[in-house]
Motif scaffolding. Structure first.
Motif, PDB file in Angstrom:
ATOM      1  N   THR A  36      -3.734 -55.850 -10.326  1.00 33.80           N
ATOM      2  CA  THR A  36      -2.762 -56.726  -9.677  1.00 33.80           C
ATOM      3  C   THR A  36      -3.479 -57.466  -8.549  1.00 33.80           C
ATOM      4  OG1 THR A  36      -0.553 -56.857  -8.669  1.00 33.80           O
ATOM      5  CG2 THR A  36      -1.951 -55.035  -7.964  1.00 33.80           C
ATOM      6  N   ASP A  37      -3.038 -58.687  -8.285  1.00 36.18           N
ATOM      7  CA  ASP A  37      -3.625 -59.455  -7.189  1.00 36.18           C
ATOM      8  C   ASP A  37      -2.806 -59.268  -5.916  1.00 36.18           C
ATOM      9  OD1 ASP A  37      -5.725 -60.452  -8.652  1.00 36.18           O
ATOM     10  OD2 ASP A  37      -4.671 -62.269  -9.262  1.00 36.18           O
ATOM     11  N   MET A  66      -6.871 -48.278 -10.578  1.00 36.04           N
ATOM     12  CA  MET A  66      -6.031 -49.386 -10.110  1.00 36.04           C
ATOM     13  C   MET A  66      -6.918 -50.424  -9.461  1.00 36.04           C
ATOM     14  SD  MET A  66      -2.805 -50.225 -10.054  1.00 36.04           S
ATOM     15  CE  MET A  66      -2.115 -51.804  -9.522  1.00 36.04           C
ATOM     16  N   LEU A  67      -6.939 -51.628 -10.052  1.00 39.94           N
ATOM     17  CA  LEU A  67      -7.734 -52.713  -9.496  1.00 39.94           C
ATOM     18  C   LEU A  67      -6.821 -53.652  -8.720  1.00 39.94           C
ATOM     19  CD1 LEU A  67     -10.505 -54.790 -11.219  1.00 39.94           C
ATOM     20  CD2 LEU A  67      -8.656 -55.952 -10.011  1.00 39.94           C
ATOM     21  N   VAL A  68      -7.103 -53.820  -7.433  1.00 44.14           N
ATOM     22  CA  VAL A  68      -6.406 -54.823  -6.631  1.00 44.14           C
ATOM     23  C   VAL A  68      -7.389 -55.970  -6.418  1.00 44.14           C
ATOM     24  CG1 VAL A  68      -5.221 -55.346  -4.475  1.00 44.14           C
ATOM     25  CG2 VAL A  68      -4.944 -53.101  -5.530  1.00 44.14           C
ATOM     26  N   GLY A  69      -7.015 -57.146  -6.903  1.00 44.04           N
ATOM     27  CA  GLY A  69      -7.952 -58.259  -7.003  1.00 44.04           C
ATOM     28  C   GLY A  69      -8.193 -59.018  -5.720  1.00 44.04           C
ATOM     29  N   GLY A  70      -9.055 -58.476  -4.883  1.00 45.66           N
ATOM     30  CA  GLY A  70      -9.407 -59.185  -3.665  1.00 45.66           C
ATOM     31  C   GLY A  70     -10.114 -60.506  -3.942  1.00 45.66           C
ATOM     32  N   ALA A  71     -10.795 -60.601  -5.096  1.00 40.36           N
ATOM     33  CA  ALA A  71     -11.469 -61.855  -5.484  1.00 40.36           C
ATOM     34  C   ALA A  71     -10.525 -62.756  -6.272  1.00 40.36           C
ATOM     35  CB  ALA A  71     -12.712 -61.545  -6.303  1.00 40.36           C
ATOM     36  N   THR A  72      -9.909 -62.224  -7.317  1.00 42.97           N
ATOM     37  CA  THR A  72      -9.021 -63.045  -8.153  1.00 42.97           C
ATOM     38  C   THR A  72      -7.793 -63.521  -7.375  1.00 42.97           C
ATOM     39  OG1 THR A  72      -8.293 -60.910  -9.067  1.00 42.97           O
ATOM     40  CG2 THR A  72      -9.696 -62.283 -10.453  1.00 42.97           C
ATOM     41  N   GLY A  73      -7.453 -62.811  -6.303  1.00 43.98           N
ATOM     42  CA  GLY A  73      -6.364 -63.274  -5.450  1.00 43.98           C
ATOM     43  C   GLY A  73      -6.656 -64.615  -4.803  1.00 43.98           C
ATOM     44  N   PHE A  74      -7.934 -64.912  -4.604  1.00 49.17           N
ATOM     45  CA  PHE A  74      -8.334 -66.209  -4.060  1.00 49.17           C
ATOM     46  C   PHE A  74      -8.102 -67.338  -5.075  1.00 49.17           C
ATOM     47  CE2 PHE A  74     -10.884 -63.724  -1.032  1.00 49.17           C
ATOM     48  CZ  PHE A  74     -10.705 -64.468   0.134  1.00 49.17           C
ATOM     49  N   ILE A  75      -8.105 -66.986  -6.354  1.00 48.46           N
ATOM     50  CA  ILE A  75      -8.085 -67.980  -7.431  1.00 48.46           C
ATOM     51  C   ILE A  75      -6.666 -68.239  -7.938  1.00 48.46           C
ATOM     52  CG2 ILE A  75      -8.971 -68.529  -9.733  1.00 48.46           C
ATOM     53  CD1 ILE A  75     -11.066 -68.392  -7.415  1.00 48.46           C
ATOM     54  N   GLY A  76      -5.986 -67.176  -8.348  1.00 50.58           N
ATOM     55  CA  GLY A  76      -4.623 -67.297  -8.851  1.00 50.58           C
ATOM     56  C   GLY A  76      -4.572 -67.368 -10.360  1.00 50.58           C
ATOM     57  N   LEU A 115     -13.469 -57.885  -5.431  1.00 50.66           N
ATOM     58  CA  LEU A 115     -14.275 -58.664  -4.490  1.00 50.66           C
ATOM     59  C   LEU A 115     -15.635 -58.008  -4.277  1.00 50.66           C
ATOM     60  CD1 LEU A 115     -14.306 -61.144  -2.617  1.00 50.66           C
ATOM     61  CD2 LEU A 115     -13.384 -59.675  -0.800  1.00 50.66           C
ATOM     62  N   ASP A 116     -15.691 -56.682  -4.447  1.00 50.77           N
ATOM     63  CA  ASP A 116     -16.942 -55.952  -4.216  1.00 50.77           C
ATOM     64  C   ASP A 116     -18.053 -56.416  -5.155  1.00 50.77           C
ATOM     65  OD1 ASP A 116     -15.720 -54.519  -2.235  1.00 50.77           O
ATOM     66  OD2 ASP A 116     -15.298 -52.771  -3.485  1.00 50.77           O
ATOM     67  N   TRP A 117     -17.742 -56.822  -6.384  1.00 49.84           N
ATOM     68  CA  TRP A 117     -18.789 -57.287  -7.295  1.00 49.84           C
ATOM     69  C   TRP A 117     -18.760 -58.803  -7.524  1.00 49.84           C
ATOM     70  CZ3 TRP A 117     -15.116 -53.633  -8.778  1.00 49.84           C
ATOM     71  CH2 TRP A 117     -14.104 -54.045  -9.657  1.00 49.84           C
ATOM     72  N   ILE A 118     -17.581 -59.416  -7.464  1.00 50.85           N
ATOM     73  CA  ILE A 118     -17.519 -60.872  -7.669  1.00 50.85           C
ATOM     74  C   ILE A 118     -18.223 -61.624  -6.549  1.00 50.85           C
ATOM     75  CG2 ILE A 118     -15.963 -62.860  -7.850  1.00 50.85           C
ATOM     76  CD1 ILE A 118     -15.914 -61.140 -10.325  1.00 50.85           C
ATOM     77  N   ILE A 162     -12.258 -65.950 -16.905  1.00 53.72           N
ATOM     78  CA  ILE A 162     -13.638 -65.467 -16.881  1.00 53.72           C
ATOM     79  C   ILE A 162     -13.796 -64.363 -15.846  1.00 53.72           C
ATOM     80  CG2 ILE A 162     -16.048 -66.117 -16.507  1.00 53.72           C
ATOM     81  CD1 ILE A 162     -15.375 -68.919 -17.438  1.00 53.72           C
ATOM     82  N   LEU A 163     -13.199 -64.567 -14.664  1.00 56.00           N
ATOM     83  CA  LEU A 163     -13.316 -63.553 -13.608  1.00 56.00           C
ATOM     84  C   LEU A 163     -12.689 -62.234 -14.045  1.00 56.00           C
ATOM     85  CD1 LEU A 163     -12.576 -65.580 -10.347  1.00 56.00           C
ATOM     86  CD2 LEU A 163     -14.781 -64.983 -11.358  1.00 56.00           C
ATOM     87  N   GLN A 164     -11.508 -62.297 -14.684  1.00 57.33           N
ATOM     88  CA  GLN A 164     -10.869 -61.048 -15.117  1.00 57.33           C
ATOM     89  C   GLN A 164     -11.688 -60.390 -16.216  1.00 57.33           C
ATOM     90  OE1 GLN A 164      -6.569 -60.928 -15.299  1.00 57.33           O
ATOM     91  NE2 GLN A 164      -6.627 -59.557 -17.050  1.00 57.33           N
ATOM     92  N   SER A 165     -12.305 -61.177 -17.055  1.00 65.38           N
ATOM     93  CA  SER A 165     -13.182 -60.614 -18.094  1.00 65.38           C
ATOM     94  C   SER A 165     -14.379 -59.897 -17.474  1.00 65.38           C
ATOM     95  CB  SER A 165     -13.664 -61.726 -19.034  1.00 65.38           C
ATOM     96  OG  SER A 165     -12.570 -62.356 -19.676  1.00 65.38           O
ATOM     97  N   ILE A 166     -14.928 -60.493 -16.422  1.00 65.98           N
ATOM     98  CA  ILE A 166     -16.035 -59.845 -15.713  1.00 65.98           C
ATOM     99  C   ILE A 166     -15.594 -58.500 -15.152  1.00 65.98           C
ATOM    100  CG2 ILE A 166     -17.572 -60.034 -13.708  1.00 65.98           C
ATOM    101  CD1 ILE A 166     -17.571 -63.078 -14.169  1.00 65.98           C
TER     102      ILE A 166
END
Length: 412
Positions: A36-37, A66-76, A115-118, A162-166
């Motif tokens: 979830t973002d 549980m993945l909280v998207g600190g990186a994908t949250g920036f994108i949407g 966000l830790d790896w992206i 692409i980011l979620q696939s990564i």
């Protein structure tokens, strides 16, 4: 009934990427993830079934991440209605911290932040190592992207897939995570992740995707923070009493579905409640069981006791039994009707349209049908002012057993 059959019976499986997943769920020990973002500082009721899905699988020997998207949250994640508003880094960080605390307190799942790896990827790395592996024709045929082609979609949101696939690839490589679970609207993102794993790690890798049906209201709209009247899992945003009332007021047509998806009640218990609903829906036993189970799971015995106390006080008129915090919870979602302070009760009833005329107001008052904050009033000429407040600047006027009005007193 094995685990997979029970999940299907509960209506928790929309689609799977492989027929082999059924055997893996029943007999294997899978590490899987749900994401979830951090677009808000609390999860809401629309997230709840997927979190319970994780708990159901954990109870059978699987391991949730549980993945909280600190990186994908920036994108949407692209949505059908248009581009998402960009949140600031400060808001995203605050939301992430709040969600991390909430999820840990409620379920204790292992937590990761993409966000830790992206953040370690340069633009060149992103385009060479990952962009080369995604075909644009493949991407635009994904349902979430296809819906936006006419109205337009930014490259930023287009790249979300692409980011979620990564993420899926990273979790597979780091934790041997072999399954992703998401809502049915995540099918395209999940299958893209599986395709990336296949291209990077080889076609013999056994990874899976599972989507769940979105939980909807009776009118077909989904639960979410973009809809009106969001029901949050945070008790400070949606109190146990407000959550109880929301669930207790579930339509008969949806209550059995919610019992299956939102509670740990057994198959036998739910089938018995379904039978009772068909025989006598007016008793609302299924709704009561749903409300009690969810409130107790989220807020514990203390939260349920508070919700029941407020509910019973409002229903029976025992409002004086409530403390100040319980009174605030009781009125929070009630419709407020404004009326001038310092006027006679009969006049106030006319101003607020509780009564159509003075004659009608007097009949009800003298007939012992009117109560202010749970206390009967028999004098039509009694002046209603700040001394009669229930909490803050409101009072509760009750007519008979079923009609309650939250009246906000204002000075002239």
């Amino acid at each position: 009934m094995n685990l997979f059959e029970e999940l299907k019976w509960r209506g928790l499986i929309d689609n799977t990427t492989s027929p082999e997943l059924e055997d893996a769920i029943n007999n294997d020990s899978l590490t899987f993830y749900i994401g979830t973002d951090p677009t808000a500082d609390s999860l809401h009721i629309g997230h709840y079934s997927s979190l319970l899905m994780a708990k159901r699988l954990e109870k059978h020997g699987h391991h949730p991440i549980m993945l909280v998207g600190g990186a994908t949250g920036f994108i949407g994640d692209p949505k059908a209605s248009g581009e998402r508003s960009m949140l600031t880094p400060e808001v995203l960080e605050a939301n992430y911290n709040a969600l991390h605390k909430q999820i840990q307190a409620l379920w204790g799942f292992q937590m990761v932040n993409n966000l830790d790896w992206i953040k370690k990827l340069s633009v060149i790395d992103f385009l060479r190592d990952y962009g080369k592996l995604f075909n644009v024709n493949y991407m635009i045929n994904k349902e979430t992207v296809k819906k936006r082609l006419d109205s337009g979609i930014s490259y930023t949101e287009f790249s979300y897939m692409i980011l979620q696939s990564i993420d899926f690839l990273h979790l597979y490589q780091t934790y041997n995570c072999r399954m992703q679970i998401g809502g049915q609207d995540q099918w395209g993102n999940i299958t893209s992740g599986l395709e990336l794993i296949r291209k990077v790690e080889g076609s013999d890798v056994k990874c899976f995707g599972l989507t769940m049906p979105l939980i909807t209201k009776a009118d077909g709209t989904k639960f979410g923070k973009s809809e009106t009247g969001t029901v949050w899992l945070d008790g400070n945003k949606t109190s146990p009493y407000a959550l109880y009332q929301f669930l207790f007021n579930t339509e008969d047509s949806k209550v059995i579905e919610y019992l299956k998806k939102l509670t740990f009640l057994s198959v036998e218990e739910i089938e018995e409640l379904e039978r009772k609903t068909k025989e006598d829906a007016g008793r609302r036993e299924a709704q009561r069981a749903l409300a009690e189970a969810v409130v107790k799971d989220l807020h514990g015995e203390k939260g349920l006791e508070s919700a029941l106390k407020i509910t019973n006080a409002l229903f029976r008129g025992n409002l004086q039994d409530l403390n100040e915090e319980e009174r605030k919870d009781a009125i929070k979602d009630m419709e407020k009707i404004q009326a001038k302070a310092g006027q006679k009760l009969e006049d106030l009833m006319i101003e607020t349209k509780v009564a159509k005329s003075k004659r009608e107001a007097r009949e009800w008052i003298k007939g012992n049908s009117i109560a202010i904050n749970g206390i009967k009033v028999t004098d039509p000429n009694q002046i209603i002012d700040n001394a009669d407040l229930f909490v803050e600047n409101v009072l509760i006027l009750r007519r008979g057993k079923k009609n309650s009005y939250c009246i906000e007193l204002v000075e002239e």
